[in-house]
Design a protein around this motif. Structure first.
Motif, PDB file in Angstrom:
ATOM      1  N   GLU A 266       0.934  -1.163   0.060  1.00 45.62           N
ATOM      2  CA  GLU A 266      -0.028   0.081  -0.025  1.00 45.62           C
ATOM      3  C   GLU A 266       1.045   1.277   0.011  1.00 45.62           C
ATOM      4  OE1 GLU A 266      -3.894   1.587  -0.162  1.00 45.62           O
ATOM      5  OE2 GLU A 266      -3.486  -0.675   0.405  1.00 45.62           O
ATOM      6  N   GLN A 355      -2.142  -3.447 -16.932  1.00 44.52           N
ATOM      7  CA  GLN A 355      -3.184  -4.406 -17.116  1.00 44.52           C
ATOM      8  C   GLN A 355      -3.354  -4.669 -18.616  1.00 44.52           C
ATOM      9  OE1 GLN A 355      -6.627  -2.514 -15.648  1.00 44.52           O
ATOM     10  NE2 GLN A 355      -5.856  -2.464 -13.474  1.00 44.52           N
ATOM     11  N   GLU A 400      -0.959  -0.039  -9.144  1.00 47.78           N
ATOM     12  CA  GLU A 400      -2.372  -0.227  -9.622  1.00 47.78           C
ATOM     13  C   GLU A 400      -3.138   0.005  -8.313  1.00 47.78           C
ATOM     14  OE1 GLU A 400      -3.578  -3.338 -12.260  1.00 47.78           O
ATOM     15  OE2 GLU A 400      -1.539  -4.036 -11.981  1.00 47.78           O
ATOM     16  N   GLY A 401      -4.064   0.804  -8.427  1.00 52.76           N
ATOM     17  CA  GLY A 401      -5.161   1.101  -7.248  1.00 52.76           C
ATOM     18  C   GLY A 401      -4.554   1.588  -6.076  1.00 52.76           C
ATOM     19  N   GLY A 402      -3.506   2.507  -6.156  1.00 54.89           N
ATOM     20  CA  GLY A 402      -2.810   3.048  -4.944  1.00 54.89           C
ATOM     21  C   GLY A 402      -1.964   2.093  -4.281  1.00 54.89           C
ATOM     22  N   TYR A 405       3.353  -2.985  -6.890  1.00 51.59           N
ATOM     23  CA  TYR A 405       3.400  -4.515  -6.956  1.00 51.59           C
ATOM     24  C   TYR A 405       4.793  -4.692  -7.674  1.00 51.59           C
ATOM     25  CZ  TYR A 405       2.998  -9.188  -8.690  1.00 51.59           C
ATOM     26  OH  TYR A 405       3.152 -10.466  -8.563  1.00 51.59           O
TER      27      TYR A 405
END
Length: 574
Positions: A266, A355, A400-402, A405
């Motif tokens: 995160e 993605q 991705e999404g805050g 990875y």
């Protein structure tokens, strides 16, 4: 040589400077020596390797090409094509000699074939042992082959004569009796020896021609305009950074996977460092470049020569599945050929869009080179050696999404098989070359003579199948909505061991894998700290991955277990 921002290949703009066909040239990291020389030699030492290499790369003009790491693919393919022509010429010469000899003296030819059967017995035993057959089965099979095959050959010469003697035709019977009366065992044996020597001389001559090939030149001509055109395409694609793969593995030619790990984090602000609320925006392109610079520092000129990681190469790779619909952006629809080079703008766009069907990997490769051992005054004590193995670390970074990875996959490809380095023993010595040619002919003459008709027929059938396969591929490409453009294998991997050749090489692979992984992790942590991201969770997880340990902050009053299969139980004390 360390490549920081991709392979040194020039591109001709084709698709608005995003995707292109790389210009033909030599391998970026390879030359006429080292691994390239070993692979060229393999074509003359193993007919199967020459056939597999040419079929894989030249069999389908639409097939993608795996970027060559540490060798020149075009030079290897040129020698593979020449070697296949020589293997075919040898088989054709043996078959022609057998036909002429059989027409001149049938019984002597069959006797010479009997000699070939006995000479082929050791090769049969070796083949059965390589396949794991029990020793007694090997002995039984070899004995049956040795004693039954000559009997069959003798019957092949006697049965027509017996049939003529039992015929009702007087002329045919008279001819059979005349042949029996004229038969001279000594003359037949002498003729058989002459035929056997001639067959052996053909095998030795072609083997000497192969072993005398110079491997440090530009390579022979391909033999046809179509092959030359395909080699020009391969010459550019081997320096590319786009990999369309066929099948499951996205890393063709890199070897088996030995280590893999991934972490999701995160992107929270580090409040102690003065960060604000909400997720911290991170540019994955800048993070990739930072990781690349930190990896390149392992071979920095600022380090002493003895501390630099020899043979380190860094390159961006765009990886995608090769089975695609018509109109896919990574395939040139006019030439019906996959693009081999993605420009800087395309690489950055793929990194920022994790993605998509295509994925970006930063590939760090530690090749086979080693550094020399020098004394206190700079004198060379031990020269640099070619270790042969290749370790590759594929790093994928996505935001991705805050969340961040990070994925790392390490593969190891073993060295080129030892039997393909035989050319190194010959050098320029005519005596060593002649001895090697004679030894190879003694070892291979029996199987070569017996299998020559079958190999010649197989080569003809293979040429027909290749033509039909190309025609069918053209029809399928025009008719079917999906087509597999992906590469299936790499030529170097076809001639290499699937694992390190020794325990020391395995330890070296483990060492460089940990060095690269540690530098990747530290680079990610340093970049995140610079952008005031809370890295406590990342550091805890990466510490467990690298060291298989647990870091405990504060007091602990319960059971703790760490590592695979570990157990912990709390006991109460009275």
């Amino acid at each position: 040589m360390t490549t920081i921002y991709g392979p040194p290949a020039q591109a001709r703009p084709v698709h608005d400077r995003f995707f292109a066909h790389a210009e033909p040239g030599r391998g970026a990291d390879g030359g006429p020596g080292g691994v390239t020389r070993d692979l060229c030699a393999a074509a003359y030492l193993d007919e199967g390797f020459a056939a597999a290499a040419t079929d894989e790369v030249l069999g389908d003009r639409r097939r993608a090409v795996v970027p060559a790491i540490g060798y020149d693919l075009v030079l290897v393919l040129r020698h593979c094509l020449r070697a296949r022509r020589l293997w075919l010429a040898r088989d054709a010469s043996l078959v022609l000699l057998l036909v002429v000899a059989y027409a001149a003296h049938r019984q002597a030819t069959l006797t010479a074939l009997t000699f070939a059967v006995y000479a082929a017995t050791p090769a049969l035993v070796r083949a059965l042992r390589r396949r794991g057959t029990a020793v007694r089965h090997v002995i039984v099979a070899a004995a049956a082959f040795v004693f039954l095959a000559p009997m069959a050959l003798s019957l092949a010469g006697i049965l027509p004569l017996l049939a003529a003697l039992g015929s009702d035709d007087p002329e045919r019977q008279y001819a059979a009796f005349a042949e029996l009366a004229a038969a001279d065992p000594k003359a037949a044996l002498a003729a058989a020896v002459v035929i056997a020597v001639a067959l052996f001389a053909v095998c030795a001559a072609f083997r000497a021609t192969m072993l005398a090939t110079r491997l440090d030149a530009d390579g022979p001509r391909a033999g046809s305009p179509a092959a030359e055109h395909r080699l020009a395409v391969v010459g550019g694609a081997q320096n590319g950074n786009v990999v369309l793969h066929s099948g499951y593995s996205p890393f063709p030619g890199a070897g088996p996977v030995v280590r893999a790990w991934s972490i999701a984090l995160e992107l929270r602000a580090d409040l102690d460092a003065g960060g604000g609320a909400g997720p911290v925006p991170i540019d994955p392109v800048q993070l990739n470049r930072h990781v690349k610079r930190r990896l390149a520092a392992l071979q920095s000129p600022a380090l002493p020569e003895r501390e630099r990681v020899a043979g380190l190469a860094l390159r961006d790779q765009i990886v995608a599945s090769g089975t695609r619909w018509h109109g896919y952006a990574l395939v040139d629809q006019q030439r019906q050929l996959p693009y081999s080079l993605a420009g800087p703008h395309a690489v950055e766009a793929v990194i920022r869009h994790p993605q998509a069907g295509a994925r970006h990997f930063l590939r760090a490769t530690v090749g086979a080179d080693s550094a020399p051992v020098r004394g206190a005054h700079g004198e060379t004590l031990l020269a640099a050696e070619d270790q042969g193995k290749v370790l590759s670390s594929f790093v994928h970074i996505a935001v991705e999404g805050g969340m961040l990875y990070v994925e790392s996959v390490t593969t190891v490809l073993g060295p080129v098989r030892a039997r393909f380095r035989a050319f190194e023993r010959y050098g320029d010595s005519p005596g060593a070359l002649a001895a090697a040619a004679l030894g190879a002919a003694i070892r291979d003459a029996g199987p070569a003579v017996l299998l020559a008709p079958w190999r010649l027929a197989r080569a003809g059938a293979g040429a027909v199948r290749a033509w039909r396969r190309a025609d069918r591929a053209d029809r399928e490409h025009d008719r079917e909505p999906l087509y597999d453009y992906g590469a299936r294998a790499d030529v170097r991997q076809l001639a290499s061991r699937p694992e390190p050749a020794s325990y020391v090489q395995a330890l070296d692979a483990e060492k460089y894998a940990k060095l690269l992984e540690r530098r990747i992790s530290e680079a990610v942590v340093g970049f995140l700290r610079e952008h005031r991201v809370d890295t406590a969770e990342y550091e805890t997880r990466i510490n467990h991955i690298h060291n298989e340990s647990v870091t405990i902050h504060g007091d602990n009053h319960g059971a703790v277990a760490a590592g695979t299969g570990a157990r912990a139980a709390a006991k109460e004390r009275s």
